[in-house]
Scaffold this motif. Structure first.
Motif: not given
Length: 315
Positions: A47-53, A63-65, A70-80, A92-93
Motif C-alpha cells: 500500500g501507501g497512498k503514492g503507490a496506491n495511486q 501510462h504512469v511512473a 523504499i528501505g533496504d528490506d524485503n518489504f521494499g522489494q515486494v512493494l517495488k 525512480q523508486i
C-alpha cells in the motif's frame, strides 16, 4: 480549467509519494483504551497512498511512473516489484540504506471503516533534492499527482517544478496538514475527503451544503478545481462552472482502504485521456465502488476491464 495533455509514452502521469507495507487486521470494532480484542483475517498487503495511486492509474489504463523511496528490506522489494508487475515505471523508486520501508498498521472494522497508523520509514527520507533530480521527468509529465505522506518540502518542490512547466498538478492532501498560502494557486485539482476539507478550510464538512462552502473557501485561495470525496454521498465538484454533486454507486462496503486513492487514479487517467472533468470523476467513482467491496489496499484496486462498457469509455 486547464487542458490535460493526452497520455503517451513520452508524457506519463507522474506520481510522487509514499510506498508502505500495510499490516491489516479486521476487528468487530475498535478497542477502547486498555482493552484487548480478538481480531481476525490478518494480512500483509502492499500500500501507501503514492503507490496506491500509481497502481490505480496503471490498472485503469494510464501510462504512469512513480518517484519515491523504499528501505533496504524485503518489504521494499515486494512493494517495488509489485508496481512494476502491473505496469508502473519504477526506475525512480530508490533504495535507502539503514532505514525500513514505510509501514501502515490498519484496523478494519467489520462495518468497513478503517483506522490507520503509519511509520514513514524511507518515505520520510524523500527530499527536495530528490525532486530536483527528477525535474526533467516532472516537466515532461502529462500530470503530476502528489499526496502528503512524504515530507512537505519535497511535495512543494515537485509542485513548483510542475507549475513552472505548465504541468497540471493534482494534490490529494492526505494525511491532512497545514499548507502554505503560496501553494494554493499552483494546484489545479485538489482532492480532499471530508475530514481533510474540514481541516484545510475551517468549515465543518458533514453534508453537501457544508462541502460546497468548504470548496468555495479553497477555491478562493487560488485552487482551480476542488473535488471533495463524500463517501456514500458521492463527490462534490467546485470549479469555474459552478458546484455539483455526483452521486455514489450503492454498494456494500467491506473495506474503504484505498478508495480515495482509486478515485484519484481514475480521475487522473480520465483527464489525461481527454475526458471532461465530470466524466473523469465518474470513472474514478466507478473504480472506487469496486474497490470498497474488497479487502486491502492494492489488491482491491480494479482493472479497467472490470468496469462496465459505459464506465470504461466515458467521453
Amino acid at each position: 480549467m486547464p487542458s490535460y495533455p493526452q497520455h503517451s509514452p513520452n508524457r506519463p502521469i507522474l506520481v510522487i509519494g509514499s510506498l508502505n507495507m500495510d499490516l491489516v487486521m479486521r476487528t468487530p470494532r475498535v478497542p477502547q483504551g486498555g482493552e484487548t480484542l480478538f481480531g481476525h483475517d490478518f494480512a500483509t498487503l502492499p500500500g501507501g497512498k503514492g503507490a496506491n495511486q500509481a497502481l490505480a492509474c496503471a490498472r485503469l489504463g494510464g501510462h504512469v511512473a512513480m518517484v519515491g523511496r523504499i528501505g533496504d528490506d524485503n518489504f521494499g522489494q515486494v512493494l517495488k516489484s509489485g508496481l512494476a508487475r502491473d505496469g508502473v515505471h519504477v526506475s525512480q523508486i530508490t533504495v535507502t540504506g539503514g532505514v525500513t520501508s514505510g509501514v501502515a498498521m490498519i484496523l478494519v472494522e467489520d462495518i468497513g471503516q478503517n483506522r490507520i497508523l503509519i511509520s514513514a520509514g524511507a518515505n520520510g527520507q524523500v527530499t527536495a533534492g530528490d525532486i530536483d533530480g527528477v525535474a526533467a521527468q516532472i516537466e515532461q509529465a502529462a500530470m503530476l499527482v502528489v499526496q502528503l505522506e512524504v515530507p512537505l518540502p519535497a511535495v512543494l518542490a515537485a509542485i513548483k517544478h510542475a507549475h513552472a512547466a505548465g504541468v497540471p498538478v493534482l494534490l490529494n492532501p492526505a494525511p491532512a496538514a497545514a499548507l502554505p498560502d503560496t501553494l494554493w494557486p499552483m494546484v489545479d485539482l485538489l482532492v480532499p475527503n471530508e475530514s481533510e476539507a474540514t481541516l484545510l478550510s475551517g468549515v465543518d464538512v458533514k453534508d453537501t451544503a457544508s462541502a460546497a462552502e468548504a470548496a468555495a473557501v479553497l477555491r478562493a485561495r487560488g485552487v482551480r478545481t476542488v473535488l471533495i470525496t463524500l463517501g456514500a454521498q458521492g463527490v462534490l465538484i467546485c470549479d469555474a462552472q459552478g458546484v455539483r454533486r455526483l452521486p455514489a454507486q450503492k454498494v456494500k462496503a467491506v473495506d474503504t482502504t484505498a478508495a480515495g486513492d482509486t478515485f484519484v487514479g481514475g480521475l487522473a487517467v480520465g483527464l489525461t485521456e481527454g475526458m471532461s472533468l465530470d466524466d473523469a470523476a465518474a470513472l474514478g467513482q466507478a473504480a472506487s465502488a469496486i474497490c470498497v467491496t474488497r479487502i486491502g489496499a492494492q489488491p482491491s484496486i480494479p482493472w479497467r476491464s472490470e468496469l462496465t462498457p459505459t464506465e470504461r469509455a466515458r467521453s
